[in-house]
Design a protein around this motif. Structure first.
Motif, short mmCIF file in Angstrom:
data_model
loop_
_atom_site.label_atom_id
_atom_site.label_comp_id
_atom_site.label_asym_id
_atom_site.label_seq_id
_atom_site.Cartn_x
_atom_site.Cartn_y
_atom_site.Cartn_z
N ASN A 29 12.25 -11.84 -27.29
CA ASN A 29 11.60 -10.96 -28.25
C ASN A 29 10.34 -10.35 -27.65
O ASN A 29 9.98 -10.64 -26.50
CB ASN A 29 11.28 -11.70 -29.56
CG ASN A 29 10.47 -12.96 -29.32
OD1 ASN A 29 9.50 -12.95 -28.57
ND2 ASN A 29 10.87 -14.06 -29.96
N SER A 30 9.67 -9.52 -28.42
CA SER A 30 8.50 -8.82 -27.92
C SER A 30 7.34 -9.76 -27.62
O SER A 30 6.43 -9.42 -26.86
CB SER A 30 8.04 -7.76 -28.94
OG SER A 30 7.81 -8.35 -30.21
N LYS A 31 7.39 -10.99 -28.17
CA LYS A 31 6.32 -11.94 -27.93
C LYS A 31 6.43 -12.64 -26.58
O LYS A 31 5.42 -13.06 -26.00
CB LYS A 31 6.29 -12.99 -29.06
CG LYS A 31 5.92 -12.42 -30.42
CD LYS A 31 5.89 -13.52 -31.48
CE LYS A 31 5.51 -12.94 -32.83
NZ LYS A 31 5.50 -14.00 -33.89
N ASN A 32 7.65 -12.79 -26.09
CA ASN A 32 7.82 -13.51 -24.82
C ASN A 32 8.39 -12.64 -23.70
O ASN A 32 8.73 -13.15 -22.64
CB ASN A 32 8.70 -14.75 -25.02
CG ASN A 32 10.09 -14.43 -25.51
OD1 ASN A 32 10.60 -13.33 -25.34
ND2 ASN A 32 10.73 -15.40 -26.16
N ILE A 33 8.50 -11.33 -23.96
CA ILE A 33 9.11 -10.46 -22.96
C ILE A 33 8.33 -10.43 -21.65
O ILE A 33 8.91 -10.34 -20.57
CB ILE A 33 9.27 -9.01 -23.51
CG1 ILE A 33 10.12 -8.17 -22.56
CG2 ILE A 33 7.93 -8.36 -23.76
CD1 ILE A 33 11.54 -8.65 -22.41
N ASP A 34 7.02 -10.56 -21.72
CA ASP A 34 6.21 -10.55 -20.49
C ASP A 34 6.54 -11.75 -19.61
O ASP A 34 6.52 -11.65 -18.37
CB ASP A 34 4.72 -10.53 -20.83
CG ASP A 34 4.26 -9.17 -21.35
OD1 ASP A 34 4.92 -8.16 -21.05
OD2 ASP A 34 3.24 -9.13 -22.06
N SER A 35 6.85 -12.89 -20.23
CA SER A 35 7.22 -14.08 -19.46
C SER A 35 8.55 -13.87 -18.76
O SER A 35 8.72 -14.26 -17.59
CB SER A 35 7.31 -15.30 -20.39
OG SER A 35 6.06 -15.59 -20.97
N LEU A 36 9.49 -13.23 -19.45
CA LEU A 36 10.78 -12.93 -18.83
C LEU A 36 10.60 -11.96 -17.67
O LEU A 36 11.20 -12.14 -16.60
CB LEU A 36 11.72 -12.32 -19.87
CG LEU A 36 13.06 -11.79 -19.33
CD1 LEU A 36 13.87 -12.90 -18.67
CD2 LEU A 36 13.86 -11.13 -20.44
N ASN A 107 19.87 -9.87 -32.54
CA ASN A 107 19.46 -11.05 -31.78
C ASN A 107 19.74 -10.86 -30.30
O ASN A 107 20.80 -10.36 -29.93
CB ASN A 107 20.20 -12.30 -32.27
CG ASN A 107 19.93 -12.60 -33.73
OD1 ASN A 107 18.78 -12.67 -34.16
ND2 ASN A 107 20.99 -12.79 -34.51
N VAL A 108 18.80 -11.28 -29.46
CA VAL A 108 18.99 -11.24 -28.01
C VAL A 108 18.66 -12.62 -27.48
O VAL A 108 17.53 -13.11 -27.64
CB VAL A 108 18.09 -10.19 -27.34
CG1 VAL A 108 18.41 -10.10 -25.85
CG2 VAL A 108 18.25 -8.82 -27.99
N PHE A 109 19.64 -13.27 -26.87
CA PHE A 109 19.46 -14.63 -26.39
C PHE A 109 19.75 -14.76 -24.90
O PHE A 109 20.64 -14.09 -24.37
CB PHE A 109 20.39 -15.60 -27.13
CG PHE A 109 19.97 -15.93 -28.53
CD1 PHE A 109 18.94 -16.83 -28.78
CD2 PHE A 109 20.62 -15.34 -29.60
CE1 PHE A 109 18.56 -17.14 -30.07
CE2 PHE A 109 20.25 -15.64 -30.90
CZ PHE A 109 19.22 -16.54 -31.14
N LEU A 110 19.01 -15.65 -24.27
CA LEU A 110 19.37 -16.14 -22.94
C LEU A 110 20.17 -17.40 -23.18
O LEU A 110 19.63 -18.44 -23.56
CB LEU A 110 18.12 -16.48 -22.12
CG LEU A 110 17.44 -15.37 -21.34
CD1 LEU A 110 16.20 -15.94 -20.63
CD2 LEU A 110 18.38 -14.76 -20.31
N GLU A 111 21.48 -17.29 -23.05
CA GLU A 111 22.35 -18.44 -23.23
C GLU A 111 23.73 -18.09 -22.66
O GLU A 111 24.06 -16.92 -22.48
CB GLU A 111 22.48 -18.83 -24.69
CG GLU A 111 23.17 -17.81 -25.57
CD GLU A 111 23.37 -18.32 -26.98
OE1 GLU A 111 23.39 -19.55 -27.19
OE2 GLU A 111 23.50 -17.49 -27.90
N LYS A 112 24.51 -19.10 -22.39
CA LYS A 112 25.82 -18.88 -21.79
C LYS A 112 26.71 -18.10 -22.75
O LYS A 112 26.90 -18.49 -23.90
CB LYS A 112 26.47 -20.23 -21.47
CG LYS A 112 27.73 -20.12 -20.64
CD LYS A 112 28.23 -21.51 -20.26
CE LYS A 112 29.49 -21.42 -19.41
NZ LYS A 112 29.98 -22.77 -19.05
N PRO A 113 27.26 -16.96 -22.33
CA PRO A 113 28.15 -16.17 -23.19
C PRO A 113 29.40 -16.96 -23.56
O PRO A 113 29.81 -17.89 -22.86
CB PRO A 113 28.51 -14.97 -22.31
CG PRO A 113 27.38 -14.87 -21.34
CD PRO A 113 27.00 -16.29 -21.05
#
Length: 222
Positions: A29-36, A107-113
């Motif tokens: 999300n926009s709160k953690n996008i900088d970390s990504l 929703n946008v997730f980092l997880e196994k498809p």
């Protein structure tokens, strides 16, 4: 469940050094996008060509050739080492589109498809884009291209009546069809219907165009 996926195959000879710690499941999300973005930029640095000098003094260069990109000549390799790409356009696209998706409650997730072997997928029934955490190792450009691909599938759902509707063809002109057909020979696409195949043709044709999806998303999804 019907999902629409993006396949990305990194070169198996990728140089492994100081690889980032990949999170197995995390909402983007926009709160953690900088970390990504920081993790992606670390991956970008690892993908840069490396000068190697053996015991005999012979100089050679090693780098990861990302599928779909042309091989570099010596002049290009040396330039890339001295001038590492900042990928500013891709980073701005990433920030803008994640915010756009968040605002639309996609929703946008980092997880196994759910699709085995996929690097990313659009699950319209769950209104969710999933990214395989492994794609982070392929750097900013690969991640953004994958994101753009999935947004095109989201737009196809909007054409079909809404985010949670079955994707429908936008009616785009197909580019580089022969090249895309080679990609679609991957086993993860073996069960595609002819209509799903045409949906993938659209997504692959425009996944490199970072101006198409934001405009089309605004036109068809908002």
């Amino acid at each position: 469940m019907l999902t629409f996926s993006y396949f990305f195959k990194p070169n198996k000879r990728q140089v492994k050094r100081n690889e980032p710690n990949i999170i197995e499941r995390k909402k983007i999300n926009s709160k953690n996008i900088d970390s990504l973005i920081k993790i992606l930029r670390d991956s970008d640095k690892r993908l840069l060509p490396v000068k190697v000098i053996d015991s005999k003094g012979t100089v050679s260069y090693k780098y990861t050739l990302i599928e779909g990109e042309k091989k570099l000549n010596l002049k290009e390799i040396k330039y890339l080492i001295k001038n590492p790409p900042k990928n500013e356009i891709e980073i701005e696209f990433l920030k803008r589109t994640i915010n756009m998706l968040n605002n639309s409650r996609v929703n946008v997730f980092l997880e196994k498809p759910k699709i085995i072997g996929a690097s990313a997928e659009w699950d319209y029934k769950e209104k969710t884009i999933r990214f395989n955490p492994k794609i982070i190792k392929s750097g900013t450009k690969a991640f953004v291209k994958s994101l753009n691909h999935e947004i095109i599938h989201v737009i196809q759902s909007c054409i079909g009546g809404g985010f949670k509707k079955k994707p429908t063809l936008i009616g785009l002109k197909i580019n580089d069809k022969n090249k895309i057909d080679k990609i679609l020979e991957n086993p993860i696409y073996k069960n595609l219907s002819y209509y799903q195949y045409k949906l993938e043709l659209e997504a692959y044709s425009y996944q490199h165009d970072l101006t198409f999806s934001p405009k089309s998303f605004t036109k068809y999804c908002l």
